[in-house]
Motif scaffolding. Structure first.
Motif, PDB file in Angstrom:
ATOM      1  N   GLY A 106      11.244  58.771  43.321  1.00 51.00           N
ATOM      2  CA  GLY A 106      12.132  57.746  43.848  1.00 51.00           C
ATOM      3  C   GLY A 106      12.923  58.292  45.027  1.00 51.00           C
ATOM      4  O   GLY A 106      13.228  57.564  45.965  1.00 51.00           O
ATOM      5  N   ASP A 209      17.102  48.862  44.247  1.00 53.09           N
ATOM      6  CA  ASP A 209      16.651  50.073  43.563  1.00 53.09           C
ATOM      7  C   ASP A 209      16.752  49.810  42.056  1.00 53.09           C
ATOM      8  O   ASP A 209      17.852  49.720  41.507  1.00 53.09           O
ATOM      9  CB  ASP A 209      17.560  51.229  44.010  1.00 53.09           C
ATOM     10  N   LYS A 243      12.402  57.734  34.485  1.00 52.75           N
ATOM     11  CA  LYS A 243      13.485  57.488  33.523  1.00 52.75           C
ATOM     12  C   LYS A 243      12.873  56.850  32.270  1.00 52.75           C
ATOM     13  O   LYS A 243      12.239  57.554  31.491  1.00 52.75           O
ATOM     14  CB  LYS A 243      14.584  56.671  34.189  1.00 52.75           C
TER      15      LYS A 243
HETATM   16  C1  LIG Z   1      19.331  54.883  41.497  1.00 52.20           C
HETATM   17  C2  LIG Z   1      18.336  55.974  41.708  1.00 52.20           C
HETATM   18  N1  LIG Z   1      17.452  55.865  42.703  1.00 52.20           N
HETATM   19  C3  LIG Z   1      16.534  56.814  42.928  1.00 52.20           C
HETATM   20  C4  LIG Z   1      16.481  57.944  42.159  1.00 52.20           C
HETATM   21  C5  LIG Z   1      15.462  58.995  42.445  1.00 52.20           C
HETATM   22  O1  LIG Z   1      14.368  58.803  41.607  1.00 52.20           O
HETATM   23  P1  LIG Z   1      13.467  60.043  41.181  1.00 52.20           P
HETATM   24  O2  LIG Z   1      14.152  60.697  40.036  1.00 52.20           O
HETATM   25  O3  LIG Z   1      12.155  59.427  40.845  1.00 52.20           O
HETATM   26  O4  LIG Z   1      13.399  60.937  42.375  1.00 52.20           O
HETATM   27  C6  LIG Z   1      17.371  58.103  41.097  1.00 52.20           C
HETATM   28  C7  LIG Z   1      17.328  59.319  40.251  1.00 52.20           C
HETATM   29  O5  LIG Z   1      18.259  59.837  39.773  1.00 52.20           O
HETATM   30  C8  LIG Z   1      18.327  57.085  40.851  1.00 52.20           C
HETATM   31  O6  LIG Z   1      19.224  57.193  39.868  1.00 52.20           O
END
Ligand SMILES: Cc1ncc(COP(=O)(O)O)c(C=O)c1O
Length: 403
Positions: A106, A209, A243
């Motif tokens: 993410g 998001d 997650k």
């Molecule tokens: C709101 C949000 N967006 C994006 C991310 C990033 O995702 P990833 O853990 O897949 O890098 C996170 C991760 O903590 C998040 O909480």
């Protein structure tokens, strides 16, 4: 004799770390205590330890005995596969989106998107609590301005939009999360969209998001956009697999042109080795599970347990200086606000419970808290033990004892 450059650097780094420690902001890696009850991780559906998901993943791997394990390179060179393309299409269809593009995380997806999609002259309006990865993307963005509005405040959002000068060809992007990770509150998405429609000629391009909402919010864990039926009104959505889905990676759901643009300009996609086959198979297995009645049962248990926790927390003795309870919300993230989050988390740990203290700069000063995440794998007894441990701590604080 000139000083060894490595020792000069080491001295500088050590000084910085010492200063950080003095401010109580030193970050360290820790291992979860064995056999502790998890009220901390983002594994909301407890799929990380699900025998069903493990079996489903092994079956998916076995069903493709000759598929290369490694991806072979960047998605643009040797790292693409029919499997990856089918998975993207399947996930996009599940969330009722035109198409999707996988990223390794993410973080990569947000960074890549915000760095390249907003064009020169465009404006990005973002919620105060937006994730660090969006900030990272905005830092390299060519947008003419990135403007913050107060967290979930409709009045502030309206005021910021009203300050954006209308210009021919200018797009206004709005960056929000659906479920905020530190407070567990949902974005008032329908209201934000309505305000943008009212204030801006042609509305705004919403990017949502759904990292924490994936698997948890909406039917089949499809997310808030789906729950509100706003698929047509949102320009891009991010779903992450790290997650509730117990995997790694992420997907951006958007239209075909934007997907093609990302393939051409999103550097975190272009200059990295794409997800390996076991990662893709794990995502497939997780989505297969999401569609099943088993996942619906997990989601239902999670929501019941969260409601139970709120009810039990409400029975704690009032302790205005010590502990402020979170507003009751139907999401599995709760903040126990306290000026002594480290003390509360340490006490919970002595009772075999893991929950993390969250302090400035992760959250604003004065809003320090212990972050509680409820999981489908938690039981009513776990919740009782958690509330009892919090009660002990509150009573101990009132007596001035150091428990
Ligand atoms: C709101 C949000 N967006 C994006 C991310 C990033 O995702 P990833 O853990 O897949 O890098 C996170 C991760 O903590 C998040 O909480």
């Amino acid at each position: 004799m000139p000083k060894d450059p490595k020792s000069v650097l080491t001295t500088t780094l050590s000084h910085t770390l010492t200063n950080r420690a003095t401010l109580s902001r030193l970050r360290t890696l820790s291992l979860p205590p064995p056999h502790a009850t998890d009220f901390s991780s983002n594994d909301f559906l407890s799929l990380a330890t699900s025998p069903l998901l493990r079996r489903s993943l092994l079956a998916e791997l076995a069903a493709h005995p000759t598929h290369p394990l490694g991806s072979g390179g960047s998605r643009l060179l040797d790292g693409n596969s029919p499997y990856a393309e089918t998975l993207e299409a399947t996930i996009a269809h599940y969330h009722s989106a035109p198409c999707g593009l996988l990223f390794n995380s993410g973080f990569d997806a947000n960074t890549g998107f915000f760095a390249c999609v907003p064009q020169p002259g465009d404006v990005v309006v973002y919620d105060e609590y937006i994730h660090a990865s969006v900030h990272e993307g905005m830092r390299s963005s060519r947008a003419s301005a990135c403007l913050m509005f107060a967290h979930n405040s409709l009045a502030s959002f309206r005021a910021v939009l009203e300050g954006v000068e209308a210009r021919q060809g200018r797009s206004v992007f709005v960056a929000v999360e659906s479920l905020y990770s530190m407070d567990g509150d949902l974005a008032p998405l329908a209201e934000l969209v309505a305000i943008a429609d009212e204030v801006l000629d042609g509305g705004a391009l919403f990017t949502v998001d759904e990292a924490h909402a994936t698997g948890v919010v909406g039917a089949g864990g499809r997310g808030l956009v789906s729950l509100l039926g706003l698929e047509e009104r949102v320009f891009a959505r991010l779903h992450t697999f790290g997650k509730a889905l117990a995997c790694n990676g992420a997907i951006i759901l958007t239209d075909a042109t934007t997907r093609q643009y990302l393939i051409n300009y999103a550097r975190p996609l272009i200059y990295t080795t794409s997800l390996s086959f076991p990662s893709l198979a794990a995502i497939t297995a997780s989505y297969t599970l999401l569609r099943s009645p088993h996942a619906a049962a997990l989601q239902s248990h999670l929501h019941t347990l969260t409601a139970h926790l709120h009810r039990r927390l409400a029975t704690l003795p009032p302790a205005p200086q010590t502990l402020t309870l979170p507003p009751v919300r139907p999401t599995p993230i709760l903040a126990l606000f306290t000026p002594q989050p480290r003390s509360l988390a340490a006490h919970l740990q002595t009772r075999g419970i893991v929950a993390r203290p969250i302090v400035f700069p992760t959250v604003p000063k004065g809003t320090e808290r212990v972050r509680i995440c409820v999981h489908a794998g938690n039981t009513v007894e776990d919740v009782e033990a958690l509330v009892e441990a919090v009660r002990e701590w509150v009573v101990g604080q009132a007596r001035g004892s150091k428990i």
